[in-house]
Scaffold this active site. Structure first.
Site, PDB file in Angstrom:
ATOM      1  N   ASP A 276       1.526  -1.241  -0.605  1.00  0.00           N
ATOM      2  CA  ASP A 276       0.513  -0.247   0.198  1.00  0.00           C
ATOM      3  C   ASP A 276       0.877   0.833  -0.118  1.00  0.00           C
ATOM      4  OD1 ASP A 276      -1.954   2.025   0.673  1.00  0.00           O
ATOM      5  OD2 ASP A 276      -3.652  -0.366   1.116  1.00  0.00           O
TER       6      ASP A 276
ATOM      7  N   SER B  51      -7.120   4.519  -1.383  1.00  0.00           N
ATOM      8  CA  SER B  51      -7.271   2.807  -1.465  1.00  0.00           C
ATOM      9  C   SER B  51      -8.236   1.662  -1.723  1.00  0.00           C
ATOM     10  CB  SER B  51      -7.209   2.137   0.435  1.00  0.00           C
ATOM     11  OG  SER B  51      -6.042   2.766   0.668  1.00  0.00           O
TER      12      SER B  51
ATOM     13  N   HIS C 118     -12.240  11.234   0.299  1.00  0.00           N
ATOM     14  CA  HIS C 118     -12.791  10.631   1.305  1.00  0.00           C
ATOM     15  C   HIS C 118     -15.010  12.601   0.810  1.00  0.00           C
ATOM     16  CE1 HIS C 118     -11.899   7.969   3.765  1.00  0.00           C
ATOM     17  NE2 HIS C 118     -10.451   8.830   3.441  1.00  0.00           N
TER      18      HIS C 118
ATOM     19  N   ARG D  48      -3.888  15.065   5.367  1.00  0.00           N
ATOM     20  CA  ARG D  48      -3.694  14.331   5.115  1.00  0.00           C
ATOM     21  C   ARG D  48      -3.979  13.782   3.345  1.00  0.00           C
ATOM     22  NH1 ARG D  48      -3.242   9.641   8.503  1.00  0.00           N
ATOM     23  NH2 ARG D  48      -3.619   7.223   7.381  1.00  0.00           N
ATOM     24  N   ASP D  49      -5.272  14.052   2.973  1.00  0.00           N
ATOM     25  CA  ASP D  49      -5.286  14.321   1.254  1.00  0.00           C
ATOM     26  C   ASP D  49      -4.609  15.254   1.003  1.00  0.00           C
ATOM     27  OD1 ASP D  49      -6.567  11.117   1.576  1.00  0.00           O
ATOM     28  OD2 ASP D  49      -8.659  11.551   2.216  1.00  0.00           O
TER      29      ASP D  49
ATOM     30  N   ARG E 120      -9.078  14.420  11.654  1.00  0.00           N
ATOM     31  CA  ARG E 120      -9.842  14.076  10.766  1.00  0.00           C
ATOM     32  C   ARG E 120      -9.066  12.111  12.508  1.00  0.00           C
ATOM     33  NH1 ARG E 120      -7.883  12.412   5.460  1.00  0.00           N
ATOM     34  NH2 ARG E 120      -8.329  10.074   6.136  1.00  0.00           N
TER      35      ARG E 120
ATOM     36  N   ARG F 261     -11.767   3.889  10.977  1.00  0.00           N
ATOM     37  CA  ARG F 261     -12.144   2.820  10.367  1.00  0.00           C
ATOM     38  C   ARG F 261     -11.461   1.476  11.078  1.00  0.00           C
ATOM     39  NH1 ARG F 261      -8.430   3.825   5.139  1.00  0.00           N
ATOM     40  NH2 ARG F 261      -6.074   3.844   6.357  1.00  0.00           N
TER      41      ARG F 261
ATOM     42  N   ARG G 292     -16.868   8.193   0.954  1.00  0.00           N
ATOM     43  CA  ARG G 292     -16.383   7.072   0.867  1.00  0.00           C
ATOM     44  C   ARG G 292     -16.621   6.771   2.008  1.00  0.00           C
ATOM     45  NH1 ARG G 292      -9.205   5.909   0.520  1.00  0.00           N
ATOM     46  NH2 ARG G 292      -9.271   4.917   2.574  1.00  0.00           N
ATOM     47  N   GLY G 293     -16.417   5.040   2.116  1.00  0.00           N
ATOM     48  CA  GLY G 293     -17.337   4.070   3.168  1.00  0.00           C
ATOM     49  C   GLY G 293     -16.788   3.945   4.922  1.00  0.00           C
ATOM     50  N   ASP G 294     -15.044   3.679   4.089  1.00  0.00           N
ATOM     51  CA  ASP G 294     -14.618   3.137   5.148  1.00  0.00           C
ATOM     52  C   ASP G 294     -14.397   3.879   6.842  1.00  0.00           C
ATOM     53  OD1 ASP G 294     -12.934   4.283   4.013  1.00  0.00           O
ATOM     54  OD2 ASP G 294     -10.782   3.924   4.572  1.00  0.00           O
ATOM     55  N   ARG G 295     -14.139   4.840   6.395  1.00  0.00           N
ATOM     56  CA  ARG G 295     -14.163   6.236   7.537  1.00  0.00           C
ATOM     57  C   ARG G 295     -15.505   6.908   7.497  1.00  0.00           C
ATOM     58  NH1 ARG G 295      -8.857   6.637   8.997  1.00  0.00           N
ATOM     59  NH2 ARG G 295      -7.298   6.517   8.004  1.00  0.00           N
TER      60      ARG G 295
ATOM     61  N   ASP H 279       2.177   3.118   3.090  1.00  0.00           N
ATOM     62  CA  ASP H 279       0.976   4.407   2.637  1.00  0.00           C
ATOM     63  C   ASP H 279       0.428   4.584   4.593  1.00  0.00           C
ATOM     64  OD1 ASP H 279      -1.046   5.187   1.749  1.00  0.00           O
ATOM     65  OD2 ASP H 279      -2.611   4.765   3.069  1.00  0.00           O
TER      66      ASP H 279
ATOM     67  N   HIS I 217       1.437   8.700   5.140  1.00  0.00           N
ATOM     68  CA  HIS I 217       1.131   9.458   5.754  1.00  0.00           C
ATOM     69  C   HIS I 217       1.237  10.229   6.515  1.00  0.00           C
ATOM     70  CE1 HIS I 217      -2.827   9.285   2.949  1.00  0.00           C
ATOM     71  NE2 HIS I 217      -2.394   7.742   3.596  1.00  0.00           N
TER      72      HIS I 217
ATOM     73  N   ASP J  22      -1.588  -0.147  -4.373  1.00  0.00           N
ATOM     74  CA  ASP J  22      -2.662   0.631  -5.208  1.00  0.00           C
ATOM     75  C   ASP J  22      -2.707   1.732  -5.857  1.00  0.00           C
ATOM     76  OD1 ASP J  22      -2.388   0.995  -2.482  1.00  0.00           O
ATOM     77  OD2 ASP J  22      -3.957   1.187  -1.721  1.00  0.00           O
ATOM     78  N   HIS J  23      -1.550   2.821  -4.726  1.00  0.00           N
ATOM     79  CA  HIS J  23      -1.522   3.884  -5.358  1.00  0.00           C
ATOM     80  C   HIS J  23       0.083   4.215  -4.416  1.00  0.00           C
ATOM     81  CE1 HIS J  23      -2.686   4.683  -1.032  1.00  0.00           C
ATOM     82  NE2 HIS J  23      -3.820   3.794  -1.359  1.00  0.00           N
TER      83      HIS J  23
ATOM     84  N   HIS K  51      -1.624  11.564  -1.023  1.00  0.00           N
ATOM     85  CA  HIS K  51      -1.342  10.214  -2.428  1.00  0.00           C
ATOM     86  C   HIS K  51      -0.321  11.028  -3.212  1.00  0.00           C
ATOM     87  CE1 HIS K  51      -4.336   7.509  -0.714  1.00  0.00           C
ATOM     88  NE2 HIS K  51      -3.671   7.353   0.014  1.00  0.00           N
TER      89      HIS K  51
HETATM   90  O1  3PG Z   1      -7.564   7.279   4.829  1.00  0.00           O
HETATM   91  C1  3PG Z   1      -6.788   7.969   4.897  1.00  0.00           C
HETATM   92  O2  3PG Z   1      -6.573   7.300   5.359  1.00  0.00           O
HETATM   93  C2  3PG Z   1      -6.880   8.791   3.679  1.00  0.00           C
HETATM   94  O3  3PG Z   1      -7.294   9.662   3.640  1.00  0.00           O
HETATM   95  C3  3PG Z   1      -6.031   8.096   2.115  1.00  0.00           C
HETATM   96  O4  3PG Z   1      -5.854   6.998   2.412  1.00  0.00           O
HETATM   97  P1  3PG Z   1      -5.872   5.471   1.417  1.00  0.00           P
HETATM   98  O5  3PG Z   1      -6.802   5.583   0.432  1.00  0.00           O
HETATM   99  O6  3PG Z   1      -4.600   4.425   1.100  1.00  0.00           O
HETATM  100  O7  3PG Z   1      -7.111   4.845   2.850  1.00  0.00           O
HETATM  101 MN    MN Z   2      -3.741   2.604  -0.413  1.00  0.00          MN
HETATM  102 MN    MN Z   3      -3.565   6.202   3.074  1.00  0.00          MN
END
Ligand code: 3PG
Ligand code: MN
Ligand code: MN
Length: 544
Positions: free
Chosen positions: A21, A72, A133, A163-164, A199, A206, A277-280, A418, A422, A459-460, A490
């Site tokens: 990552d 990601s 996000h 962070r972004d 954040r 997440r 975006r869902g994860d967070r 990753d 960050h 992935d990036h 990223h």
């Molecule tokens: O959520 C994060 O940590 C960053 O905004 C993006 O990082 P990720 O896409 O690698 O999770």
């Molecule tokens: Mn990633």
């Molecule tokens: Mn990241």
């Protein structure tokens, strides 16, 4: 059913995809933690094995434009699904542009609720234009529409990014946004920022890594508990001076007037969580939606009308109400390998666990038949203090899974490049890449012993650019004290893709071409002896 390849019977042993990552490729050495890392194993792979570069940003992963970096979610979606879908950032932008978002029931329910009850409409989310996000332009469009539709009171809860987007850019967003609110404000339209914080301190946890963050966010936004400030600029300046923290790590703050918070969340209010975006987004959504909630004591559970920008989990139906339908990601490799009767194994540590499961399978949280998932609990520490993270444990688990002979297809994610990228620490990021190198050096020989083949990719980018470079001069930007400004986000760089094959005697290689992450699923299918699914992008595999 996936058809059998006629030209190739497939590798007998396991096919392993290893996602490093945030490990992108750039020829520039300055500020590049990947290039500067001592990583003899990875370097030797690049010399000995067939490899190509893959596009991992912009339209190649379904982002609105090629100026958008990868992330990601879109990266793992593209790898797992083998196709490029228009992603949340693009779908929401389009829905706002056409006005569709405001015609849908979710928006109508949110706004009718506050009009009927004369209550408050709250917006909560990541406050930047990172487009990973959220996007502040989406927030502005909704506030303007709320005024147009006769809503009387709006409160905004801002999660500071860094962070972004550049690590200390919060005031670049707050200033113009306050001006935007000033222009909208009138005797009939009461609007202001009510609370906020970094954040990585509040709200945006997440994968259940640290519920304390969500609890602190709840106290800040909903209960209005915390340190009071007269406005956001004062809060940011004060907290920066006191803590020296970059935006993502700033402590929470509550905006107060006459000794009381200006925007707690109350029964009868409406709340829009504007991250797409869902994860967070899942944990805070659960806190707002679940009647019986056990993750922390909410103290007060206001009965609100809640909507997410998108639906974050189609299996769990989270949230119930959403402003824009998410991309319908279908025919993922996980699904079709499962239908072919293959046994699949996915592993990472908590911070990236959902990446190789939920994102990989098109934002589905349930497993396909024959899938086994393993999560290694992440540390809850600033990762520049532990740049090796759980790379050794991920390697141990992958070695066990490969050596068990139980699985045909395996995937893992090493988060180091990753998560440490960050933090902005170049020194720690080189160690992060070195930790991944140690892991590869242990895992790959076990794949050989089992007669398998690996694809090593990412992935990036992230660790490949740790300096914030001035686009005009090409030189790193500096802070007031003369130190180099770190880049925490990223990158737009491509990622490596190495075909590690010691079993076919050189029959296989990767074709030269203009490839992206979405070409990996078909390539894996070919390695397994199958043709690609018709909806997948082409395989990169050349079979002699
Ligand atoms: O959520 C994060 O940590 C960053 O905004 C993006 O990082 P990720 O896409 O690698 O999770
Ligand atoms: Mn990633
Ligand atoms: Mn990241």
């Amino acid at each position: 059913m996936l058809k059998k390849l006629s030209a190739f019977e497939g590798i007998k042993g396991p096919i392993v995809t290893i996602v490093m990552d945030g490990v992108g490729y750039s020829p520039k050495e300055e500020g590049n933690a990947v290039a500067q890392a001592r990583k003899p194993y990875l370097d030797s792979l690049m010399k000995k094995y067939s490899h190509v570069l893959l596009k991992a940003h912009g339209t190649a992963v379904g982002m609105p434009s090629d100026a958008d970096m990868g992330n990601s979610e879109v990266g793992h979606n593209a790898i797992g699904a083998g196709q490029v879908y228009e992603q949340g950032a693009a779908l929401v932008a389009k829905s706002i542009q056409t006005g569709e978002i405001f015609k849908r029931d979710a928006w109508k329910e949110i706004t009718e609720n506050v009009r009927a009850k004369k209550s408050t409409l709250h917006f909560l989310g990541l406050f930047s234009d990172g487009n990973v996000h959220s996007n502040i332009e989406h927030l502005k469009a909704m506030i303007a529409e709320a005024k147009k539709e006769g809503i009387a009171k709006v409160r905004v809860h801002v999660l500071l990014d860094g962070r972004d987007v550049p690590e200390t850019s919060a005031l670049d967003y707050v200033g113009p946004f306050e001006k935007f609110l000033d222009e909208l404000r009138s005797p009939e339209f009461d609007v202001c920022i009510a609370s906020g914080g970094g954040r990585m301190k509040i709200t945006m946890d997440r994968y259940n890594a640290n519920w304390k963050m969500v609890e602190l966010g709840w106290k800040t936004h909903v209960l209005g508990e915390g340190r009071y400030f007269a406005n956001t600029t004062e809060a940011i300046n004060t907290l920066r001076a006191e803590t020296k923290a970059i935006d993502q790590d700033l402590p929470p703050f509550v905006i107060a007037k006459d000794g009381a918070p200006v925007g707690t969340i109350q029964d009868g209010d409406s709340v829009v969580y504007f991250n797409f975006r869902g994860d967070r987004s899942i944990e805070i959504t659960r806190a707002f939606e679940e009647e019986h909630f056990v993750e922390f004591d909410r103290v007060r559970f206001p009965k609100v009308t809640y909507a997410g920008m998108l639906q974050y989990d189609g299996d769990l139906k989270l949230p119930k109400r959403f402003l824009v339908p998410p991309p319908a990601i279908e025919n993922t490799s996980g699904e079709w390998f499962s239908k072919a009767g293959l046994k699949q194994f996915a592993c990472s540590e908590t911070q990236k666990y959902g990446h190789v499961t939920y994102f990989w399978n098109g934002n589905r949280s349930s497993k396909f038949d024959g899938e086994t998932y393993l999560e290694i609990p992440s540390d809850v520490v600033p990762f520049e203090q532990r740049p090796w993270m759980k790379s050794a444990e991920i390697t141990d688990s992958m070695i066990d899974a490969v050596a068990s002979g139980k699985y045909n297809v395996l995937r893992c994610n090493f988060p180091n490049g990753d998560m440490v990228g960050h933090t902005g620490s170049l020194r720690a990021a080189t160690m992060a890449v070195e930790a991944v190198d140690l892991g590869l050096a242990r895992l790959l020989p076990v794949i050989d012993a089992m007669g398998g083949v690996a694809i090593i990719t990412a992935d990036h980018g992230n660790a490949d650019e740790m300096y914030d470079v001035d686009k005009k001069t090409g030189l790193p930007k500096t802070n007031k004290d003369g130190s180099i400004k770190a880049k925490t986000s990223h990158t737009l760089n491509p990622v490596p893709c190495i075909l590690y094959d010691n079993v076919t005697g050189g029959r296989l290689s990767l074709k030269e071409g203009s490839w992206g992450l979405s070409n990996l699923a078909a390539t894996t299918a070919n390695l397994l002896g199958f043709e690609k699914h018709e909806s997948w992008d082409d395989s990169m595999l050349l079979i002699k």
